[in-house]
Motif scaffolding. Structure first.
Motif, PDB file in Angstrom:
ATOM      1  N   THR A  26       1.518   2.818  -3.101  1.00 49.22           N
ATOM      2  CA  THR A  26       0.268   2.766  -3.861  1.00 49.22           C
ATOM      3  C   THR A  26      -0.671   3.925  -3.529  1.00 49.22           C
ATOM      4  O   THR A  26      -1.736   4.050  -4.122  1.00 49.22           O
ATOM      5  CB  THR A  26      -0.480   1.431  -3.653  1.00 49.22           C
ATOM      6  OG1 THR A  26      -0.937   1.339  -2.302  1.00 49.22           O
ATOM      7  CG2 THR A  26       0.399   0.241  -3.994  1.00 49.22           C
ATOM      8  N   HIS A  61      -4.308   0.525   2.406  1.00 50.74           N
ATOM      9  CA  HIS A  61      -3.775   0.162   1.093  1.00 50.74           C
ATOM     10  C   HIS A  61      -3.409  -1.318   1.198  1.00 50.74           C
ATOM     11  O   HIS A  61      -2.343  -1.683   1.695  1.00 50.74           O
ATOM     12  CB  HIS A  61      -2.562   1.023   0.740  1.00 50.74           C
ATOM     13  CG  HIS A  61      -2.912   2.458   0.531  1.00 50.74           C
ATOM     14  ND1 HIS A  61      -3.567   2.902  -0.591  1.00 50.74           N
ATOM     15  CD2 HIS A  61      -2.707   3.548   1.304  1.00 50.74           C
ATOM     16  CE1 HIS A  61      -3.742   4.211  -0.502  1.00 50.74           C
ATOM     17  NE2 HIS A  61      -3.234   4.625   0.643  1.00 50.74           N
ATOM     18  N   VAL A  91       4.994   0.873 -10.014  1.00 48.31           N
ATOM     19  CA  VAL A  91       3.792   1.015  -9.190  1.00 48.31           C
ATOM     20  C   VAL A  91       3.124   2.351  -9.498  1.00 48.31           C
ATOM     21  O   VAL A  91       1.902   2.426  -9.677  1.00 48.31           O
ATOM     22  CB  VAL A  91       4.121   0.899  -7.686  1.00 48.31           C
ATOM     23  CG1 VAL A  91       2.903   1.234  -6.831  1.00 48.31           C
ATOM     24  CG2 VAL A  91       4.631  -0.501  -7.352  1.00 48.31           C
ATOM     25  N   ARG A  95      -0.596   2.275 -10.985  1.00 45.20           N
ATOM     26  CA  ARG A  95      -1.138   2.266  -9.630  1.00 45.20           C
ATOM     27  C   ARG A  95      -2.446   1.505  -9.511  1.00 45.20           C
ATOM     28  O   ARG A  95      -2.663   0.739  -8.564  1.00 45.20           O
ATOM     29  CB  ARG A  95      -1.301   3.703  -9.141  1.00 45.20           C
ATOM     30  CG  ARG A  95      -1.814   3.779  -7.738  1.00 45.20           C
ATOM     31  CD  ARG A  95      -2.095   5.205  -7.294  1.00 45.20           C
ATOM     32  NE  ARG A  95      -2.893   5.128  -6.101  1.00 45.20           N
ATOM     33  CZ  ARG A  95      -4.222   5.027  -6.093  1.00 45.20           C
ATOM     34  NH1 ARG A  95      -4.893   5.039  -7.201  1.00 45.20           N
ATOM     35  NH2 ARG A  95      -4.866   4.914  -4.958  1.00 45.20           N
TER      36      ARG A  95
END
Length: 183
Positions: A26, A61, A91, A95
């Protein structure tokens, strides 16, 4: 049987030279890196290089652990690393749906792990929830973490060329700059 699973290594290409990339899926800089992998393999030649992705969780994250476990879970399914690639691509493409604003706030704060898994399945087309529930799946997650720590990796993305960290290599580089390291 759940105790007979195997996580497919996240390796593409079959050449003698090795580019290892430590990435948090991410992380915006890891996303930039991930989006260049196909082009890199094409330009460098899959018979000349191998690319291995190591998933490197970073605690700021906040969905990192869930997303990494989901990617590894996908790699245990029929299709192995191609499923993991689809989840990483999902992803990368979406994101903003897997991060907190400023690492602490925003709409995603109310998101549950089950909602994260559902988004990953919807975007990737990979039914990974059952594999996510493999009781000892964390042994593969720990293998990724241990390898990162053994190599002194602190942030993502970090690049290793033939076993040596290359601090000059970055996500902002043009793919042609990466390829030069493998000539």
């Amino acid at each position: 049987m759940a105790d007979q699973w195997h996580a497919d290594p996240l390796v593409w290409g079959n050449g003698p030279r090795l580019l290892e990339i430590f990435q948090e899926p991410t992380c915006p800089f890891s996303v930039k890196t991930f989006n260049k992998l196909d082009d890199f393999l094409s330009q460098a030649g899959e018979d000349n290089v191998r690319v291995q992705i190591w998933l490197h969780s970073q605690p700021w994250h906040l969905f990192s652990g869930i997303v990494i476990r989901a990617i590894i879970a996908a790699s245990t399914l029929e299709g192995g690393k191609s499923n993991a690639y689809k989840v990483m691509a999902a992803v990368a493409e979406h994101r903003d749906e897997f991060v907190f604003e400023n690492h602490c706030s925003g709409a995603n704060r109310g998101t549950t792990p089950d909602e994260i898994l559902q988004k990953l399945e919807n975007y990737s087309g990979v039914a990974l929830t059952a594999a996510f529930e493999i009781p000892d799946l964390e042994r593969e997650t720990k293998r990724h973490a241990k390898y990162s720590r053994q190599n002194g990796i602190h942030s993502s993305p970090t690049f290793m060329v033939d076993g040596l960290i290359d601090p000059e290599m970055g996500s902002g580089d043009d793919v042609s700059e990466w390829v030069k390291r493998f000539r």
